[in-house]
Design an enzyme around this catalytic site. Structure first.
Site, PDB file in Angstrom:
ATOM      1  N   TYR A  79      41.159  31.113  55.121  1.00  0.00           N
ATOM      2  CA  TYR A  79      40.011  31.252  54.207  1.00  0.00           C
ATOM      3  C   TYR A  79      38.707  31.083  54.993  1.00  0.00           C
ATOM      4  CZ  TYR A  79      36.514  29.723  50.761  1.00  0.00           C
ATOM      5  OH  TYR A  79      35.360  29.579  50.015  1.00  0.00           O
TER       6      TYR A  79
HETATM    7  N1  LIG Z   1      34.365  27.481  43.316  1.00  0.00           N
HETATM    8  C1  LIG Z   1      33.621  26.941  44.268  1.00  0.00           C
HETATM    9  O1  LIG Z   1      33.180  25.784  44.172  1.00  0.00           O
HETATM   10  C2  LIG Z   1      33.304  27.740  45.508  1.00  0.00           C
HETATM   11  C3  LIG Z   1      32.896  27.063  46.673  1.00  0.00           C
HETATM   12  C4  LIG Z   1      32.602  27.799  47.801  1.00  0.00           C
HETATM   13  C5  LIG Z   1      32.678  29.185  47.799  1.00  0.00           C
HETATM   14  N2  LIG Z   1      33.069  29.812  46.648  1.00  0.00           N
HETATM   15  C6  LIG Z   1      33.159  31.288  46.678  1.00  0.00           C
HETATM   16  O2  LIG Z   1      32.555  31.819  45.513  1.00  0.00           O
HETATM   17  C7  LIG Z   1      33.296  32.933  45.015  1.00  0.00           C
HETATM   18  C8  LIG Z   1      33.740  32.683  43.577  1.00  0.00           C
HETATM   19  O3  LIG Z   1      34.425  31.440  43.513  1.00  0.00           O
HETATM   20  P1  LIG Z   1      35.480  31.134  42.335  1.00  0.00           P
HETATM   21  O4  LIG Z   1      35.916  29.736  42.534  1.00  0.00           O
HETATM   22  O5  LIG Z   1      34.909  31.568  41.038  1.00  0.00           O
HETATM   23  O6  LIG Z   1      36.641  32.146  42.793  1.00  0.00           O
HETATM   24  P2  LIG Z   1      38.162  32.225  42.253  1.00  0.00           P
HETATM   25  O7  LIG Z   1      38.198  31.833  40.847  1.00  0.00           O
HETATM   26  O8  LIG Z   1      39.052  31.480  43.193  1.00  0.00           O
HETATM   27  O9  LIG Z   1      38.445  33.786  42.468  1.00  0.00           O
HETATM   28  C9  LIG Z   1      37.572  34.772  41.918  1.00  0.00           C
HETATM   29  C10 LIG Z   1      38.347  35.995  41.579  1.00  0.00           C
HETATM   30  O10 LIG Z   1      38.878  36.621  42.747  1.00  0.00           O
HETATM   31  C11 LIG Z   1      39.787  37.575  42.261  1.00  0.00           C
HETATM   32  N3  LIG Z   1      40.871  37.890  43.193  1.00  0.00           N
HETATM   33  C12 LIG Z   1      41.785  37.065  43.731  1.00  0.00           C
HETATM   34  N4  LIG Z   1      42.713  37.783  44.408  1.00  0.00           N
HETATM   35  C13 LIG Z   1      42.366  39.089  44.273  1.00  0.00           C
HETATM   36  C14 LIG Z   1      42.917  40.311  44.702  1.00  0.00           C
HETATM   37  N5  LIG Z   1      44.057  40.378  45.421  1.00  0.00           N
HETATM   38  N6  LIG Z   1      42.286  41.457  44.368  1.00  0.00           N
HETATM   39  C15 LIG Z   1      41.163  41.442  43.636  1.00  0.00           C
HETATM   40  N7  LIG Z   1      40.594  40.315  43.178  1.00  0.00           N
HETATM   41  C16 LIG Z   1      41.185  39.158  43.496  1.00  0.00           C
HETATM   42  C17 LIG Z   1      40.421  36.980  40.999  1.00  0.00           C
HETATM   43  O11 LIG Z   1      40.383  37.969  39.963  1.00  0.00           O
HETATM   44  P3  LIG Z   1      41.533  37.977  38.797  1.00  0.00           P
HETATM   45  O12 LIG Z   1      41.408  36.641  38.121  1.00  0.00           O
HETATM   46  O13 LIG Z   1      41.178  39.120  37.940  1.00  0.00           O
HETATM   47  O14 LIG Z   1      42.849  38.148  39.503  1.00  0.00           O
HETATM   48  C18 LIG Z   1      39.559  35.765  40.702  1.00  0.00           C
HETATM   49  O15 LIG Z   1      39.227  35.633  39.350  1.00  0.00           O
HETATM   50  C19 LIG Z   1      34.454  33.123  45.994  1.00  0.00           C
HETATM   51  O16 LIG Z   1      34.107  34.079  46.952  1.00  0.00           O
HETATM   52  C20 LIG Z   1      34.602  31.760  46.637  1.00  0.00           C
HETATM   53  O17 LIG Z   1      35.181  31.806  47.920  1.00  0.00           O
HETATM   54  C21 LIG Z   1      33.399  29.136  45.512  1.00  0.00           C
END
Ligand SMILES: NC(=O)c1ccc[n+]([C@@H]2O[C@H](COP(=O)([O-])OP(=O)(O)OC[C@H]3O[C@@H](n4cnc5c(N)ncnc54)[C@H](OP(=O)(O)O)[C@@H]3O)[C@@H](O)[C@H]2O)c1
Length: 241
Positions: A154
């Site tokens: 990641y």
């Molecule tokens: N959450 C945090 O605190 C945090 C911290 C640092 C960075 N980030 C970054 O911010 C962004 C959003 O975070 P999040 O926590 O909301 O993300 P998440 O819920 O882990 O993932 C976002 C979406 O990615 C999609 N995804 C996963 N595998 C996939 C695939 N094979 N093909 C297409 N789509 C796919 C999923 O869509 P489906 O549900 O439709 O499958 C999921 O809903 C990410 O880039 C993450 O790395 C988040």
């Protein structure tokens, strides 16, 4: 880029941060291409919320782990309407160290988190009219610029996406601005991973509010005309300690 009347493609926009960004962009007047993979019900519900705001929302399912599906996503959107901005939000985040990272997991992280954003960016730049201006925002992690030993594939994929942000900002200038947000503790992982003790390492001593992420993205889309290649940390100062 004033967002009223613009069309924005957001990957992984069915729920969590992607959904928040989709609703924020729609509230600012944009129509949304809402990409999702395995969450059709959540995507449908977010589409209804966007429509209730008086904006259009088109669902675009695709597995970004499949390079062919990633390569065709922008063209599928363009068959409906031209895209003005791309937000690369979809990602996977698995707790793998160097010992337990198999080649399959390594390649899957790189494909979904790095290669797919490149494929989408490339297709976007190819499709955008020569006299149009566009915008790309990549969702990074503060670890992209301070890699540790945990979540290895990641972290490396996000480090690559940070480099891609700066590289494409130059390649696509002046037509397309390319910026990124390096996020910290925004939402706990959906797999229920232990986050106890986390706040002690964050100078701000709290989780971010989702609207803080939206505000930053709206700024990069709409208020940052002279900013490109920038990576804004939205992590309560975590990358500093
Ligand atoms: N959450 C945090 O605190 C945090 C911290 C640092 C960075 N980030 C970054 O911010 C962004 C959003 O975070 P999040 O926590 O909301 O993300 P998440 O819920 O882990 O993932 C976002 C979406 O990615 C999609 N995804 C996963 N595998 C996939 C695939 N094979 N093909 C297409 N789509 C796919 C999923 O869509 P489906 O549900 O439709 O499958 C999921 O809903 C990410 O880039 C993450 O790395 C988040």
């Amino acid at each position: 880029m004033a967002l009223s009347g613009k069309t924005i493609l957001i990957t992984g926009a069915s729920q969590r941060i992607g959904r928040t960004l989709a609703l924020a962009c729609a509230s600012a007047g944009a129509d949304i291409f809402l990409h999702y993979a395995s969450s059709p019900a959540a995507a449908d519900s977010t589409r209804a919320e966007i429509q209730a705001l008086g904006r259009q929302a088109h669902l675009l399912p695709a597995d970004l782990g499949d390079p062919l599906q990633a390569a065709s996503l922008i063209d599928r959107a363009w068959q409906i309407a031209p895209v003005d901005a791309l937000i690369n939000n979809a990602a996977i985040f698995e707790p793998l160290g160097w010992q337990d990272t198999r080649l399959e997991a390594w390649q899957r992280h790189l494909q979904i988190n790095l290669t797919a954003p490149f494929q989408l960016s490339q297709a976007f730049a190819r499709r955008l009219d020569a006299d149009a201006s566009g915008c790309i925002v990549n969702l990074l992690d503060w670890r992209a610029l301070r890699p540790g030993a945990d979540h290895l594939p990641y972290t490396i994929s996000k480090a690559g996406l940070a480099a891609l942000t700066r590289s494409l900002a130059q390649a696509f200038a002046p037509r397309i601005r390319v910026n990124a947000l390096a996020l910290g503790a925004i939402l706990p992982p959906s797999d229920g991973a232990d986050t106890q003790g986390l706040l002690e390492n964050i100078p701000a001593r709290r989780w971010a509010r989702l609207e803080e992420v939206s505000q930053a993205v709206l700024f990069l889309l709409d208020g940052a005309e002279y900013i490109t290649g920038e990576i804004i940390h939205l992590d309560g100062g975590r990358h500093l300690v």
